[in-house]
Design a protein around this motif. Sequence first.
Motif, short mmCIF file in Angstrom:
data_model
loop_
_atom_site.label_atom_id
_atom_site.label_comp_id
_atom_site.label_asym_id
_atom_site.label_seq_id
_atom_site.Cartn_x
_atom_site.Cartn_y
_atom_site.Cartn_z
N GLU A 1 0.82 -1.20 0.00
CA GLU A 1 0.00 0.00 0.00
C GLU A 1 0.85 1.25 0.00
O GLU A 1 0.53 2.25 -0.64
N ALA A 2 1.95 1.24 0.76
CA ALA A 2 2.82 2.41 0.81
C ALA A 2 3.43 2.69 -0.55
O ALA A 2 3.53 3.85 -0.98
N SER A 3 3.84 1.65 -1.28
CA SER A 3 4.40 1.85 -2.61
C SER A 3 3.36 2.40 -3.57
O SER A 3 3.66 3.25 -4.42
N ILE A 4 2.11 1.92 -3.44
CA ILE A 4 1.05 2.42 -4.32
C ILE A 4 0.80 3.90 -4.05
O ILE A 4 0.62 4.69 -4.98
N ILE A 5 0.81 4.29 -2.78
CA ILE A 5 0.59 5.70 -2.45
C ILE A 5 1.69 6.57 -3.03
O ILE A 5 1.44 7.66 -3.56
N VAL A 6 2.94 6.08 -2.94
CA VAL A 6 4.05 6.85 -3.50
C VAL A 6 3.90 7.04 -5.00
O VAL A 6 4.09 8.13 -5.55
N GLU A 7 3.51 5.97 -5.70
CA GLU A 7 3.34 6.06 -7.14
C GLU A 7 2.18 6.98 -7.49
O GLU A 7 2.25 7.75 -8.47
N LEU A 8 1.09 6.94 -6.71
CA LEU A 8 -0.04 7.83 -6.98
C LEU A 8 0.34 9.29 -6.75
O LEU A 8 -0.08 10.19 -7.50
N LEU A 9 1.15 9.55 -5.73
CA LEU A 9 1.61 10.92 -5.49
C LEU A 9 2.49 11.40 -6.64
O LEU A 9 2.42 12.58 -7.03
N LYS A 10 3.29 10.50 -7.18
CA LYS A 10 4.12 10.89 -8.34
C LYS A 10 3.25 11.23 -9.54
O LYS A 10 3.51 12.21 -10.25
N GLN A 11 2.21 10.41 -9.76
CA GLN A 11 1.35 10.68 -10.90
C GLN A 11 0.54 11.96 -10.71
O GLN A 11 0.20 12.65 -11.68
N ALA A 12 0.21 12.29 -9.45
CA ALA A 12 -0.60 13.48 -9.18
C ALA A 12 0.22 14.75 -9.10
O ALA A 12 -0.35 15.84 -9.02
N SER A 13 1.55 14.64 -9.08
CA SER A 13 2.37 15.85 -8.93
C SER A 13 2.27 16.76 -10.15
O SER A 13 2.20 17.98 -10.01
N VAL A 14 2.21 16.19 -11.35
CA VAL A 14 2.12 17.02 -12.57
C VAL A 14 0.80 17.76 -12.65
O VAL A 14 0.78 18.98 -12.86
N PRO A 15 -0.37 17.10 -12.46
CA PRO A 15 -1.62 17.88 -12.45
C PRO A 15 -1.68 18.92 -11.34
O PRO A 15 -2.24 20.00 -11.53
N ALA A 16 -1.08 18.63 -10.19
CA ALA A 16 -1.08 19.61 -9.09
C ALA A 16 -0.27 20.85 -9.48
O ALA A 16 -0.69 21.98 -9.20
N CYS A 17 0.87 20.63 -10.14
CA CYS A 17 1.67 21.78 -10.59
C CYS A 17 0.93 22.58 -11.66
O CYS A 17 0.99 23.82 -11.66
N MET A 18 0.23 21.89 -12.54
CA MET A 18 -0.54 22.60 -13.56
C MET A 18 -1.67 23.42 -12.94
O MET A 18 -1.92 24.57 -13.34
N LEU A 19 -2.35 22.86 -11.94
CA LEU A 19 -3.42 23.59 -11.26
C LEU A 19 -2.87 24.80 -10.51
O LEU A 19 -3.46 25.90 -10.56
N LEU A 20 -1.73 24.61 -9.84
CA LEU A 20 -1.12 25.73 -9.12
C LEU A 20 -0.69 26.82 -10.08
O LEU A 20 -0.86 28.03 -9.81
N THR A 21 -0.13 26.43 -11.22
CA THR A 21 0.27 27.42 -12.23
C THR A 21 -0.94 28.19 -12.75
O THR A 21 -0.86 29.42 -12.95
N PHE A 22 -2.05 27.48 -12.97
CA PHE A 22 -3.25 28.15 -13.46
C PHE A 22 -3.77 29.16 -12.43
O PHE A 22 -4.15 30.30 -12.79
N LEU A 23 -3.80 28.77 -11.17
CA LEU A 23 -4.29 29.69 -10.14
C LEU A 23 -3.38 30.90 -9.99
O LEU A 23 -3.86 32.04 -9.85
#
Length: 306
Positions: free
Chosen positions: A189-211
């Motif tokens: 589960e910990a490895s899955i969470i790490v991979e999900l956070l990696k995948q979500a980092s790019v959309p989070a940066c795009m959302l922050l840039t838009f704001l």
Amino acid sequence: MVLKVFFPSCCSSADSGILIGRWISEQSSAVILAVVHFPFIPVQVKQYLGEVQRVTKVSVSVLGSWSNSKQEKEESLSEFLEDLGTIFCHEPWIQISKEGDSKFWSCSTLQKHSKNPQEEEIILVYYDQRKVMLSHLHPPLDTAGQRAEDASKLSAIFDTVARSQVLFMTDRYDEGPIKLTHWQSDGVEASIIVELLKQASVPACMLLTFLLSLVSGICRSRVLKFWPLSFLWSKLSTCEQLGHRLQHLQVISSNKKAQNQNQLMRKANIFVSLLIDVALGILLMSWLYRKNRIGHLADTLIPVAD
């Protein structure tokens, strides 16, 4: 004869047990995939490895023993680890031991069934199993017929780790007779969470840039250029600093790669500047709230204000 042993760095702190992996005879190499630690039953280990071979088509077997003596080395344990070579019958039987927190390891081979045992030179290769597993350097799964053509390259090592994904689904927290240590030993589960956070980092940066772009656009709008907003905006240093900080955050959170060295250095300078400002602010606040310094400062300034 030179024997190469590829040992995963995640298993350096594992408890004593046996080494399971794949023996590549063409390269005289042993790829260690996991450590099965005590207690275990040899028959159950053989059954589990048989199921792994059936699913992965990788000839996974017991290659040797692993001894991690955090205290004084016990002679009974070392003798028991040597006797395991007669149960699992692998030639050569690899013996790796680590004394406590020492940086020096002992690696040797044992050949009980050989008539003319030869002393072999052993090269212990430390590799990051997680990075090898998640890399794309191994052959794709649909080219199974071509992967054995060139066994002299490192692709066989990467391919062995990649195809052993089923083996990494069992960790030490699972309730079962086999306790493994590998790159997911802290929990799948910990490895899955790490991979999900990696995948979500790019959309989070795009959302922050838009704001940040939206806020910067509002700050640069023509409404603020009319009096009295233009007068207040130009006289208040807070507004000026806020505009600069918004531009800095927009540069840092941008997902566009730097075109040249100057842009890269500008991003690095802005990031270091923000990091230092935040660190100094936290240190200042912690210093003020310690020993009631902020109260003493207020008591000192109130008479002056009066």
